[in-house]
Design a protein around this motif. Structure first.
Motif, PDB file in Angstrom:
ATOM      1  N   LEU A 157      73.825  -9.298  39.483  1.00 42.22           N
ATOM      2  CA  LEU A 157      74.909  -8.399  39.879  1.00 42.22           C
ATOM      3  C   LEU A 157      75.585  -8.899  41.146  1.00 42.22           C
ATOM      4  CD1 LEU A 157      76.553  -5.811  39.723  1.00 42.22           C
ATOM      5  CD2 LEU A 157      74.627  -4.593  40.798  1.00 42.22           C
ATOM      6  N   LEU A 158      74.799  -9.295  42.146  1.00 43.34           N
ATOM      7  CA  LEU A 158      75.391  -9.791  43.391  1.00 43.34           C
ATOM      8  C   LEU A 158      76.160 -11.082  43.153  1.00 43.34           C
ATOM      9  CD1 LEU A 158      75.803  -9.575  46.412  1.00 43.34           C
ATOM     10  CD2 LEU A 158      73.613 -10.764  46.742  1.00 43.34           C
ATOM     11  N   GLU A 159      75.631 -11.968  42.320  1.00 41.86           N
ATOM     12  CA  GLU A 159      76.342 -13.215  42.022  1.00 41.86           C
ATOM     13  C   GLU A 159      77.693 -12.925  41.364  1.00 41.86           C
ATOM     14  OE1 GLU A 159      75.776 -17.484  39.651  1.00 41.86           O
ATOM     15  OE2 GLU A 159      74.183 -15.979  39.600  1.00 41.86           O
ATOM     16  N   TYR A 160      77.707 -11.990  40.434  1.00 38.92           N
ATOM     17  CA  TYR A 160      78.966 -11.648  39.758  1.00 38.92           C
ATOM     18  C   TYR A 160      79.969 -11.050  40.745  1.00 38.92           C
ATOM     19  CZ  TYR A 160      82.136  -9.745  36.249  1.00 38.92           C
ATOM     20  OH  TYR A 160      83.249  -9.450  35.497  1.00 38.92           O
ATOM     21  N   LEU A 161      79.495 -10.174  41.610  1.00 42.45           N
ATOM     22  CA  LEU A 161      80.374  -9.579  42.617  1.00 42.45           C
ATOM     23  C   LEU A 161      80.919 -10.639  43.565  1.00 42.45           C
ATOM     24  CD1 LEU A 161      78.322  -6.370  43.486  1.00 42.45           C
ATOM     25  CD2 LEU A 161      80.518  -6.431  42.298  1.00 42.45           C
ATOM     26  N   LEU A 162      80.067 -11.569  43.982  1.00 40.57           N
ATOM     27  CA  LEU A 162      80.505 -12.613  44.905  1.00 40.57           C
ATOM     28  C   LEU A 162      81.492 -13.575  44.255  1.00 40.57           C
ATOM     29  CD1 LEU A 162      77.172 -13.404  46.782  1.00 40.57           C
ATOM     30  CD2 LEU A 162      79.310 -12.696  47.863  1.00 40.57           C
ATOM     31  N   ARG A 163      81.278 -13.886  42.988  1.00 43.37           N
ATOM     32  CA  ARG A 163      82.209 -14.791  42.293  1.00 43.37           C
ATOM     33  C   ARG A 163      83.582 -14.143  42.117  1.00 43.37           C
ATOM     34  NH1 ARG A 163      80.068 -19.423  40.550  1.00 43.37           N
ATOM     35  NH2 ARG A 163      77.808 -19.562  40.229  1.00 43.37           N
ATOM     36  N   HIS A 164      83.634 -12.820  42.240  1.00 36.74           N
ATOM     37  CA  HIS A 164      84.902 -12.112  42.072  1.00 36.74           C
ATOM     38  C   HIS A 164      85.199 -11.251  43.306  1.00 36.74           C
ATOM     39  CE1 HIS A 164      83.512 -13.063  37.979  1.00 36.74           C
ATOM     40  NE2 HIS A 164      84.783 -13.163  37.675  1.00 36.74           N
ATOM     41  N   LYS A 165      84.771 -11.721  44.477  1.00 34.61           N
ATOM     42  CA  LYS A 165      84.942 -10.916  45.691  1.00 34.61           C
ATOM     43  C   LYS A 165      86.420 -10.606  45.918  1.00 34.61           C
ATOM     44  CE  LYS A 165      84.907 -14.916  48.852  1.00 34.61           C
ATOM     45  NZ  LYS A 165      84.182 -15.558  49.971  1.00 34.61           N
ATOM     46  N   GLY A 166      86.658  -9.377  46.335  1.00 37.30           N
ATOM     47  CA  GLY A 166      88.026  -8.924  46.550  1.00 37.30           C
ATOM     48  C   GLY A 166      88.655  -8.325  45.321  1.00 37.30           C
ATOM     49  N   ALA A 167      88.086  -8.587  44.138  1.00 39.79           N
ATOM     50  CA  ALA A 167      88.642  -8.046  42.891  1.00 39.79           C
ATOM     51  C   ALA A 167      87.920  -6.750  42.526  1.00 39.79           C
ATOM     52  CB  ALA A 167      88.502  -9.056  41.762  1.00 39.79           C
ATOM     53  N   VAL A 168      88.644  -5.840  41.915  1.00 40.27           N
ATOM     54  CA  VAL A 168      88.039  -4.597  41.450  1.00 40.27           C
ATOM     55  C   VAL A 168      87.432  -4.836  40.077  1.00 40.27           C
ATOM     56  CG1 VAL A 168      88.430  -2.195  40.836  1.00 40.27           C
ATOM     57  CG2 VAL A 168      89.681  -3.208  42.752  1.00 40.27           C
ATOM     58  N   LEU A 169      86.146  -4.547  39.928  1.00 40.83           N
ATOM     59  CA  LEU A 169      85.428  -4.777  38.678  1.00 40.83           C
ATOM     60  C   LEU A 169      85.002  -3.439  38.098  1.00 40.83           C
ATOM     61  CD1 LEU A 169      83.159  -7.680  39.993  1.00 40.83           C
ATOM     62  CD2 LEU A 169      85.257  -7.906  38.659  1.00 40.83           C
ATOM     63  N   THR A 170      85.350  -3.194  36.854  1.00 36.22           N
ATOM     64  CA  THR A 170      84.964  -1.951  36.205  1.00 36.22           C
ATOM     65  C   THR A 170      83.492  -2.013  35.787  1.00 36.22           C
ATOM     66  OG1 THR A 170      85.521  -2.686  33.968  1.00 36.22           O
ATOM     67  CG2 THR A 170      87.305  -1.733  35.301  1.00 36.22           C
ATOM     68  N   LYS A 171      82.954  -0.851  35.447  1.00 37.32           N
ATOM     69  CA  LYS A 171      81.579  -0.821  34.952  1.00 37.32           C
ATOM     70  C   LYS A 171      81.465  -1.621  33.658  1.00 37.32           C
ATOM     71  CE  LYS A 171      80.224   3.619  36.962  1.00 37.32           C
ATOM     72  NZ  LYS A 171      79.812   5.014  36.671  1.00 37.32           N
ATOM     73  N   THR A 172      82.507  -1.560  32.827  1.00 35.25           N
ATOM     74  CA  THR A 172      82.499  -2.327  31.580  1.00 35.25           C
ATOM     75  C   THR A 172      82.443  -3.820  31.873  1.00 35.25           C
ATOM     76  OG1 THR A 172      83.771  -0.612  30.445  1.00 35.25           O
ATOM     77  CG2 THR A 172      83.765  -2.806  29.453  1.00 35.25           C
ATOM     78  N   ASP A 173      83.226  -4.304  32.855  1.00 29.84           N
ATOM     79  CA  ASP A 173      83.184  -5.705  33.246  1.00 29.84           C
ATOM     80  C   ASP A 173      81.769  -6.106  33.646  1.00 29.84           C
ATOM     81  OD1 ASP A 173      85.954  -6.033  32.970  1.00 29.84           O
ATOM     82  OD2 ASP A 173      86.346  -5.429  35.039  1.00 29.84           O
ATOM     83  N   ILE A 174      81.156  -5.264  34.474  1.00 27.97           N
ATOM     84  CA  ILE A 174      79.830  -5.581  35.008  1.00 27.97           C
ATOM     85  C   ILE A 174      78.779  -5.563  33.907  1.00 27.97           C
ATOM     86  CG2 ILE A 174      78.029  -4.776  36.583  1.00 27.97           C
ATOM     87  CD1 ILE A 174      80.322  -3.777  38.419  1.00 27.97           C
ATOM     88  N   LEU A 175      78.813  -4.546  33.053  1.00 21.44           N
ATOM     89  CA  LEU A 175      77.832  -4.473  31.968  1.00 21.44           C
ATOM     90  C   LEU A 175      77.944  -5.674  31.043  1.00 21.44           C
ATOM     91  CD1 LEU A 175      77.992  -0.682  31.040  1.00 21.44           C
ATOM     92  CD2 LEU A 175      76.050  -1.892  32.046  1.00 21.44           C
ATOM     93  N   VAL A 190      74.827   0.915  36.197  1.00 18.84           N
ATOM     94  CA  VAL A 190      75.541   0.102  37.186  1.00 18.84           C
ATOM     95  C   VAL A 190      75.469   0.759  38.555  1.00 18.84           C
ATOM     96  CG1 VAL A 190      77.754  -0.891  37.860  1.00 18.84           C
ATOM     97  CG2 VAL A 190      77.084  -0.869  35.449  1.00 18.84           C
ATOM     98  N   GLU A 191      75.696   2.078  38.609  1.00 18.91           N
ATOM     99  CA  GLU A 191      75.616   2.803  39.874  1.00 18.91           C
ATOM    100  C   GLU A 191      74.224   2.663  40.489  1.00 18.91           C
ATOM    101  OE1 GLU A 191      76.749   6.861  39.314  1.00 18.91           O
ATOM    102  OE2 GLU A 191      78.355   6.335  37.915  1.00 18.91           O
ATOM    103  N   VAL A 192      73.211   2.746  39.630  1.00 14.35           N
ATOM    104  CA  VAL A 192      71.834   2.640  40.108  1.00 14.35           C
ATOM    105  C   VAL A 192      71.597   1.290  40.772  1.00 14.35           C
ATOM    106  CG1 VAL A 192      69.418   2.549  39.405  1.00 14.35           C
ATOM    107  CG2 VAL A 192      70.942   4.276  38.418  1.00 14.35           C
ATOM    108  N   TYR A 193      72.039   0.213  40.105  1.00 18.35           N
ATOM    109  CA  TYR A 193      71.795  -1.122  40.651  1.00 18.35           C
ATOM    110  C   TYR A 193      72.688  -1.438  41.843  1.00 18.35           C
ATOM    111  CZ  TYR A 193      68.178  -2.625  37.499  1.00 18.35           C
ATOM    112  OH  TYR A 193      66.968  -2.765  36.871  1.00 18.35           O
ATOM    113  N   VAL A 194      73.890  -0.884  41.879  1.00 15.69           N
ATOM    114  CA  VAL A 194      74.710  -1.027  43.083  1.00 15.69           C
ATOM    115  C   VAL A 194      73.992  -0.362  44.251  1.00 15.69           C
ATOM    116  CG1 VAL A 194      76.844  -0.279  44.210  1.00 15.69           C
ATOM    117  CG2 VAL A 194      76.924  -1.295  41.925  1.00 15.69           C
ATOM    118  N   GLY A 195      73.374   0.795  43.996  1.00 14.77           N
ATOM    119  CA  GLY A 195      72.595   1.466  45.034  1.00 14.77           C
ATOM    120  C   GLY A 195      71.423   0.622  45.508  1.00 14.77           C
ATOM    121  N   TYR A 196      70.722  -0.011  44.562  1.00 13.15           N
ATOM    122  CA  TYR A 196      69.613  -0.896  44.937  1.00 13.15           C
ATOM    123  C   TYR A 196      70.108  -2.023  45.839  1.00 13.15           C
ATOM    124  CZ  TYR A 196      66.821   1.175  41.124  1.00 13.15           C
ATOM    125  OH  TYR A 196      66.127   2.026  40.297  1.00 13.15           O
TER     126      TYR A 196
END
Length: 241
Positions: A157-175, A190-196
């Motif tokens: 999850l963190l790698e995906y967020l970092l590869r797209h930093k600054g971009a808004v990612l939907t829950k569907t994108d992340i899943l 997704v909310e649970v793991y963002v919290g983690y």
């Protein structure tokens, strides 16, 4: 990182899936040549692992049709054959690498990562946002001088967020990119793991890296030039009004 595994031996396919998922890959399995061809042309993957001896269409024919359709996804051929001509045939048809069964899983992972690096050399070796750094090769994460311990899913999850930093990612994108294209569980995972992640990469350091845009998705903020200033509500992760 999304990988398509086209392998008709069920036990091997499931073993590869489990191993690759532990390494942070999102895996789609196909057990026949026609199914593999369909997935490879109808969806997007970072790399394809393609067996040669397949029902319906051989791996050679699947590869030939992929390249004829200008599908440029890197392909690693996986086969029990070990003759020089088999390797030549695969490479001539457009394969990017070739691995003979039985094989070392460690070698397979190394070759897959090498194929992806060659495909996208413009991507930085280290992904970073401010003093938050992730090394995809060494599978390590640091906040400043502190090394952090993440689970494979948190790391993905963190790698995906970092590869797209600054971009808004939907829950569907992340899943789709961190879990599985056919994940059928609740979206709030997704909310649970963002919290983690927040508890590990932000809370101990007084930081707020992951912004929640209610009804839209999430964005990892870059203090060195990304959108926003990184200030938002500590409890909800929402931007202030």
């Amino acid at each position: 990182m999304r990988v398509l595994v086209v392998e008709d031996e069920e036990r091997l396919g499931l073993t590869l899936r489990r191993g690759l998922e532990l390494e942070g890959f999102v895996v789609q399995l196909a057990a026949t040549g026609p199914d593999g061809l369909w997935w490879a042309t109808e969806d997007e993957f970072d790399v394809i692992v393609l067996d040669i001896m397949l029902p319906g269409l051989s791996g050679y024919e699947v590869l030939r049709r992929l390249r004829a359709r200008d599908v440029a996804t890197p392909v690693l051929m996986l086969t029990a054959k070990d003759g020089d001509y088999d390797q030549v045939d695969a490479l001539d048809l457009g394969a990017d690498d070739y691995l003979t069964k039985p094989f070392s899983f460690v070698v397979l992972i190394a070759r897959l990562r090498a194929l992806m690096r060659r495909r996208a050399p413009q991507q930085p070796t280290i992904l970073a946002a401010g003093d938050l750094r992730l090394d995809p090769v060494r599978r390590s994460v640091h906040r400043g001088d502190t090394e952090l311990t993440l689970t494979p899913r948190e790391f993905g999850l963190l790698e995906y967020l970092l590869r797209h930093k600054g971009a808004v990612l939907t829950k569907t994108d992340i899943l789709r990119n961190v879990w599985d294209a056919h994940y059928e569980g609740p979206e709030n995972v997704v909310e649970v793991y963002v919290g983690y992640l927040r508890k590990k990469i932000d809370a101990p350091f007084g930081r707020n890296s992951i912004q929640t845009l209610r009804g839209v998705g999430y964005r990892l903020l870059d203090p060195d030039g990304g959108p926003g200033d990184g200030q938002f509500d500590d409890e909800t992760g929402s931007a202030p009004r």
